[in-house]
Design a protein around this motif. Structure first.
Motif, PDB file in Angstrom:
ATOM      1  N   GLN A 132     -22.948  25.443  17.477  1.00 37.93           N
ATOM      2  CA  GLN A 132     -24.625  25.456  17.709  1.00 37.93           C
ATOM      3  C   GLN A 132     -24.757  26.076  15.939  1.00 37.93           C
ATOM      4  O   GLN A 132     -26.203  25.864  15.667  1.00 37.93           O
ATOM      5  N   LYS A 133     -24.788  26.815  15.536  1.00 35.24           N
ATOM      6  CA  LYS A 133     -24.879  27.811  14.242  1.00 35.24           C
ATOM      7  C   LYS A 133     -24.850  27.051  12.885  1.00 35.24           C
ATOM      8  O   LYS A 133     -25.676  26.235  12.182  1.00 35.24           O
ATOM      9  N   GLU A 134     -24.182  25.765  13.749  1.00 34.75           N
ATOM     10  CA  GLU A 134     -24.210  24.829  12.103  1.00 34.75           C
ATOM     11  C   GLU A 134     -24.737  23.803  12.626  1.00 34.75           C
ATOM     12  O   GLU A 134     -25.636  23.546  11.641  1.00 34.75           O
ATOM     13  N   ALA A 135     -25.082  23.418  13.555  1.00 34.52           N
ATOM     14  CA  ALA A 135     -26.838  22.954  14.006  1.00 34.52           C
ATOM     15  C   ALA A 135     -27.840  23.595  13.806  1.00 34.52           C
ATOM     16  O   ALA A 135     -29.055  23.142  12.915  1.00 34.52           O
ATOM     17  N   GLU A 136     -27.730  25.350  13.631  1.00 39.33           N
ATOM     18  CA  GLU A 136     -28.834  25.887  12.625  1.00 39.33           C
ATOM     19  C   GLU A 136     -29.297  25.788  11.593  1.00 39.33           C
ATOM     20  O   GLU A 136     -30.304  25.990  11.286  1.00 39.33           O
ATOM     21  N   ASP A 181     -33.943  33.062   6.412  1.00 40.63           N
ATOM     22  CA  ASP A 181     -33.820  31.634   7.484  1.00 40.63           C
ATOM     23  C   ASP A 181     -32.345  31.642   7.356  1.00 40.63           C
ATOM     24  O   ASP A 181     -31.403  31.248   8.292  1.00 40.63           O
ATOM     25  N   LEU A 182     -32.691  30.451   6.514  1.00 43.78           N
ATOM     26  CA  LEU A 182     -31.413  29.721   5.632  1.00 43.78           C
ATOM     27  C   LEU A 182     -29.615  30.867   5.053  1.00 43.78           C
ATOM     28  O   LEU A 182     -29.054  30.646   5.853  1.00 43.78           O
ATOM     29  N   ARG A 183     -30.302  31.954   5.259  1.00 40.25           N
ATOM     30  CA  ARG A 183     -29.483  32.781   4.174  1.00 40.25           C
ATOM     31  C   ARG A 183     -28.503  33.394   4.928  1.00 40.25           C
ATOM     32  O   ARG A 183     -27.341  33.614   5.513  1.00 40.25           O
ATOM     33  N   LYS A 184     -29.611  34.021   6.341  1.00 38.18           N
ATOM     34  CA  LYS A 184     -29.003  34.570   6.864  1.00 38.18           C
ATOM     35  C   LYS A 184     -27.844  33.384   8.265  1.00 38.18           C
ATOM     36  O   LYS A 184     -26.756  34.276   8.389  1.00 38.18           O
ATOM     37  N   THR A 185     -28.360  32.642   8.285  1.00 31.52           N
ATOM     38  CA  THR A 185     -27.454  31.634   9.291  1.00 31.52           C
ATOM     39  C   THR A 185     -26.011  31.378   8.778  1.00 31.52           C
ATOM     40  O   THR A 185     -25.351  31.343   9.425  1.00 31.52           O
TER      41      THR A 185
END
Length: 345
Positions: A132-136, A181-185
């Motif tokens: 899920q996190k990779e999709a995000e 948001d990208l760095r956080k993910t």
């Protein structure tokens, strides 16, 4: 010969009287005190007006990430090898304990089987979370790429005087938020992968573990990471009942401030916003809003007046604006901090 006589009339020369010297004016102390008091009141009123109109001031609290150590069964603490406030490193033995209900080897074997089942569940769950996190992460990558192209195109149109500079700044702001948001993910994805490695190591250890000779149900609890020992709630040879807290481990490197903004201030707070922080000793620092939570939360008791209805606010996490300020925040752990955000600037 004529007789000479002196005239007996009034003399022509008269004596002049000196003019009175002007008296020095006395210093009017009452007037000066009145004017000084009036100036102080005026300054106070202006400051309060400024704070009430131009600033949003709320209460915050210095916190740090912590782990609460507890167990799902009753245990007896045998030896405690640390003290409150001690610095610990990953792998240090904190205490030894005995589970009151594991009285024989058969029960120990059953515990191994149960542990393996739990590990399998955790592994399946962590794999699902990683996917899920990779999709995000892929979604945020596409968003950043799209906004980068949009920003470049906006810059070109601004140069041609088609768009204003404000439009370009707004496009850049959207790009910066997407990059955050990208760095956080990506950071969360890295943590999930590290947790998966721990689960795999735990699984390998559980499979290879055999029942030792003369097993006496004694266990050791080792520090899962570097940190500082917080409150120790039990003593040696004391039973810690199920779900009761044995001790806490704090992570000072993850110091932050949690502030509660009123719901009416939602338009004035955003991720990346710089805020002013006033600490109890009078020091002021700058911080940046790292994230805010979607749900509203009840204000802590120290921020809530007992005679008023329960308030719910927007909870935000504030991190140090400079890395060096992080060390200064630790000494204010669990203390109140005043957080200020400008309404118009």
């Amino acid at each position: 010969m004529k007789e000479f006589t002196f005239s007996s009339g009034n003399a022509a020369i008269r004596q002049l009287k000196e003019l009175p010297k002007p008296k020095k004016k006395k210093l009017n102390t009452d007037r000066i005190l009145f004017l000084a008091l009036l100036a102080i009141i005026l300054i106070y009123v202006l400051v309060k007006l400024y704070q009430g109109i131009a600033l949003i001031q709320v209460d915050g609290m210095v916190t740090m990430d912590k782990l609460s150590v507890n167990f799902s069964e009753d245990i007896r603490i045998l030896d405690i090898n640390i003290r409150e406030g001690a610095d610990i490193s990953h792998g240090d033995t904190l205490f030894t304990y005995r589970n009151q209900y594991f009285e024989n080897d058969a029960t120990y074997f059953s515990m191994q089987v149960s542990n393996q089942e739990r590990i399998n569940r955790d592994r399946r769950q962590i794999e699902m979370d990683i996917r899920q996190k990779e999709a995000e992460r892929d979604y945020h990558l596409q968003t950043v790429e799209m906004l980068t192209n949009e920003s470049n195109e906006t810059a070109r149109l601004v140069a041609l005087a088609v768009y204003s500079k404000t439009t370009y700044e707004q496009a850049n702001q959207r790009l910066r938020r997407a990059e955050i948001d990208l760095r956080k993910t990506e950071k969360e994805l890295l943590i999930l992968k590290q947790e998966r490695e721990k689960i795999l190591l735990s699984e390998s250890s559980n499979i290879n573990q055999s029942i030792p000779d003369g097993f006496q149900n004694t266990r050791v609890y080792k520090a899962p990471f570097n940190g500082i020992v917080g409150q120790i709630s039990v003593q040696e040879n004391e039973i810690s009942y199920k779900a009761n807290e044995v001790l806490t481990i704090h992570q000072p490197k993850k110091t932050k401030i949690q502030a509660y903004f009123p719901q009416s201030a939602i338009d004035y707070i955003s991720i990346g916003e710089t805020v002013e922080l006033s600490f109890p000793n009078g020091e002021t620092h700058q911080g940046v809003i790292e994230q805010y939570y979607i749900a509203t939360y009840e204000l802590p008791d120290e921020f809530q007046k007992s005679y008023e209805p329960t308030e719910r606010g927007i909870l935000v996490d504030i991190l140090p604006f400079k890395n060096s300020d992080d060390n200064d925040w630790k000494k204010f752990y669990k203390m109140s901090v005043t957080v200020s955000v400008g309404r118009f600037f």
